[in-house]
Design a protein around this motif. Structure first.
Motif, mmCIF file in Angstrom:
data_model
loop_
_atom_site.group_PDB
_atom_site.id
_atom_site.type_symbol
_atom_site.label_atom_id
_atom_site.label_comp_id
_atom_site.label_asym_id
_atom_site.label_seq_id
_atom_site.Cartn_x
_atom_site.Cartn_y
_atom_site.Cartn_z
ATOM 1 N N PHE A 3 0.826 -1.203 0.000
ATOM 2 C CA PHE A 3 0.000 0.000 0.000
ATOM 3 C C PHE A 3 0.862 1.255 0.000
ATOM 4 N N GLU A 4 1.931 1.277 0.796
ATOM 5 C CA GLU A 4 2.807 2.449 0.831
ATOM 6 C C GLU A 4 3.496 2.658 -0.513
ATOM 7 N N PHE A 5 3.884 1.553 -1.151
ATOM 8 C CA PHE A 5 4.519 1.655 -2.462
ATOM 9 C C PHE A 5 3.546 2.222 -3.490
ATOM 10 N N LEU A 6 2.315 1.707 -3.498
ATOM 11 C CA LEU A 6 1.301 2.203 -4.417
ATOM 12 C C LEU A 6 0.998 3.672 -4.158
ATOM 13 N N HIS A 7 0.919 4.043 -2.901
ATOM 14 C CA HIS A 7 0.669 5.426 -2.530
ATOM 15 C C HIS A 7 1.780 6.336 -3.047
ATOM 16 N N GLY A 8 3.012 5.902 -2.913
ATOM 17 C CA GLY A 8 4.146 6.681 -3.400
ATOM 18 C C GLY A 8 4.165 6.809 -4.907
ATOM 19 N N VAL A 9 3.858 5.715 -5.598
ATOM 20 C CA VAL A 9 3.840 5.736 -7.058
ATOM 21 C C VAL A 9 2.738 6.671 -7.560
ATOM 22 N N LEU A 10 1.574 6.615 -6.941
ATOM 23 C CA LEU A 10 0.486 7.503 -7.340
ATOM 24 C C LEU A 10 0.818 8.964 -7.067
ATOM 25 N N ALA A 11 1.530 9.249 -5.981
ATOM 26 C CA ALA A 11 1.944 10.624 -5.689
ATOM 27 C C ALA A 11 2.927 11.128 -6.744
ATOM 28 N N ILE A 12 3.843 10.287 -7.159
ATOM 29 C CA ILE A 12 4.816 10.688 -8.186
ATOM 30 C C ILE A 12 4.126 10.890 -9.532
ATOM 31 N N ILE A 13 3.176 10.032 -9.868
ATOM 32 C CA ILE A 13 2.424 10.203 -11.114
ATOM 33 C C ILE A 13 1.637 11.508 -11.086
ATOM 34 N N THR A 14 1.014 11.824 -9.955
ATOM 35 C CA THR A 14 0.285 13.079 -9.814
ATOM 36 C C THR A 14 1.209 14.274 -9.981
ATOM 37 N N LEU A 15 2.396 14.193 -9.389
ATOM 38 C CA LEU A 15 3.365 15.285 -9.502
ATOM 39 C C LEU A 15 3.820 15.464 -10.948
ATOM 40 N N LEU A 16 4.081 14.383 -11.652
ATOM 41 C CA LEU A 16 4.508 14.469 -13.048
ATOM 42 C C LEU A 16 3.402 15.010 -13.954
ATOM 43 N N MET A 17 2.179 14.572 -13.725
ATOM 44 C CA MET A 17 1.067 15.081 -14.534
ATOM 45 C C MET A 17 0.819 16.564 -14.260
ATOM 46 N N GLY A 18 0.958 16.978 -13.005
ATOM 47 C CA GLY A 18 0.818 18.393 -12.671
ATOM 48 C C GLY A 18 1.919 19.230 -13.301
ATOM 49 N N ALA A 19 3.138 18.689 -13.327
ATOM 50 C CA ALA A 19 4.248 19.411 -13.962
ATOM 51 C C ALA A 19 4.010 19.539 -15.463
ATOM 52 N N ALA A 20 3.496 18.499 -16.088
ATOM 53 C CA ALA A 20 3.200 18.567 -17.521
ATOM 54 C C ALA A 20 2.116 19.600 -17.809
ATOM 55 N N LEU A 21 1.105 19.652 -16.959
ATOM 56 C CA LEU A 21 0.045 20.647 -17.134
ATOM 57 C C LEU A 21 0.583 22.054 -16.937
ATOM 58 N N ASN A 22 1.474 22.242 -15.960
ATOM 59 C CA ASN A 22 2.087 23.554 -15.761
ATOM 60 C C ASN A 22 2.889 23.984 -16.976
ATOM 61 N N VAL A 23 3.623 23.075 -17.571
ATOM 62 C CA VAL A 23 4.404 23.408 -18.770
ATOM 63 C C VAL A 23 3.473 23.794 -19.917
ATOM 64 N N LEU A 24 2.375 23.066 -20.092
ATOM 65 C CA LEU A 24 1.434 23.391 -21.162
ATOM 66 C C LEU A 24 0.793 24.763 -20.957
ATOM 67 N N VAL A 25 0.437 25.092 -19.729
ATOM 68 C CA VAL A 25 -0.148 26.407 -19.457
ATOM 69 C C VAL A 25 0.892 27.505 -19.703
ATOM 70 N N TYR A 26 2.147 27.254 -19.335
ATOM 71 C CA TYR A 26 3.195 28.249 -19.577
ATOM 72 C C TYR A 26 3.433 28.440 -21.073
ATOM 73 N N LEU A 27 3.407 27.368 -21.841
ATOM 74 C CA LEU A 27 3.576 27.491 -23.290
ATOM 75 C C LEU A 27 2.421 28.273 -23.912
ATOM 76 N N SER A 28 1.221 28.088 -23.391
ATOM 77 C CA SER A 28 0.100 28.880 -23.891
ATOM 78 C C SER A 28 0.246 30.344 -23.481
ATOM 79 N N TYR A 29 0.836 30.618 -22.314
ATOM 80 C CA TYR A 29 1.105 32.011 -21.924
ATOM 81 C C TYR A 29 2.085 32.656 -22.906
ATOM 82 N N LYS A 30 3.117 31.919 -23.296
ATOM 83 C CA LYS A 30 4.096 32.477 -24.228
ATOM 84 C C LYS A 30 3.454 32.839 -25.560
#
Length: 91
Positions: A3-30
């Motif tokens: 369970f702890e491993f799954l929780h950690g993997v899901l947190a990292i996936i959430t962080l990566l998806m959020g970073a990708a969304l931030n990059v896309l929003v920044y590219l649209s700002y440019k």
């Protein structure tokens, strides 16, 4: 343990998806040069960090006294992020 491993993997996936969304929003700002997109992007960044902050601290430290304070800090990040996003939309 699984369970702890799954929780950690899901947190990292959430962080990566959020970073990708931030990059896309920044590219649209440019492209459009609208300042509200930067404020919205800052709010989105704070919100994503607030969502995964407790999980990352728990992965690194385990269940300690610091992990209880990380819940409070995560909520403050989330409140600040939502506030930035509301300010960006209202402007």
């Amino acid at each position: 343990m699984a369970f702890e491993f799954l929780h950690g993997v899901l947190a990292i996936i959430t962080l990566l998806m959020g970073a990708a969304l931030n990059v896309l929003v920044y590219l649209s700002y440019k492209r459009v040069k609208d300042q509200t997109l930067l404020l919205f992007n800052l709010g989105l960044f704070l919100l994503v960090i607030g969502i995964v902050f407790t999980d990352i601290v728990t992965i690194i430290q385990g269940e300690t006294f610091l992990s209880y304070w990380s819940i409070v800090i995560a909520r403050l990040f989330q409140i600040a992020g939502i506030g930035c996003m509301i300010t960006g939309v209202v402007r």
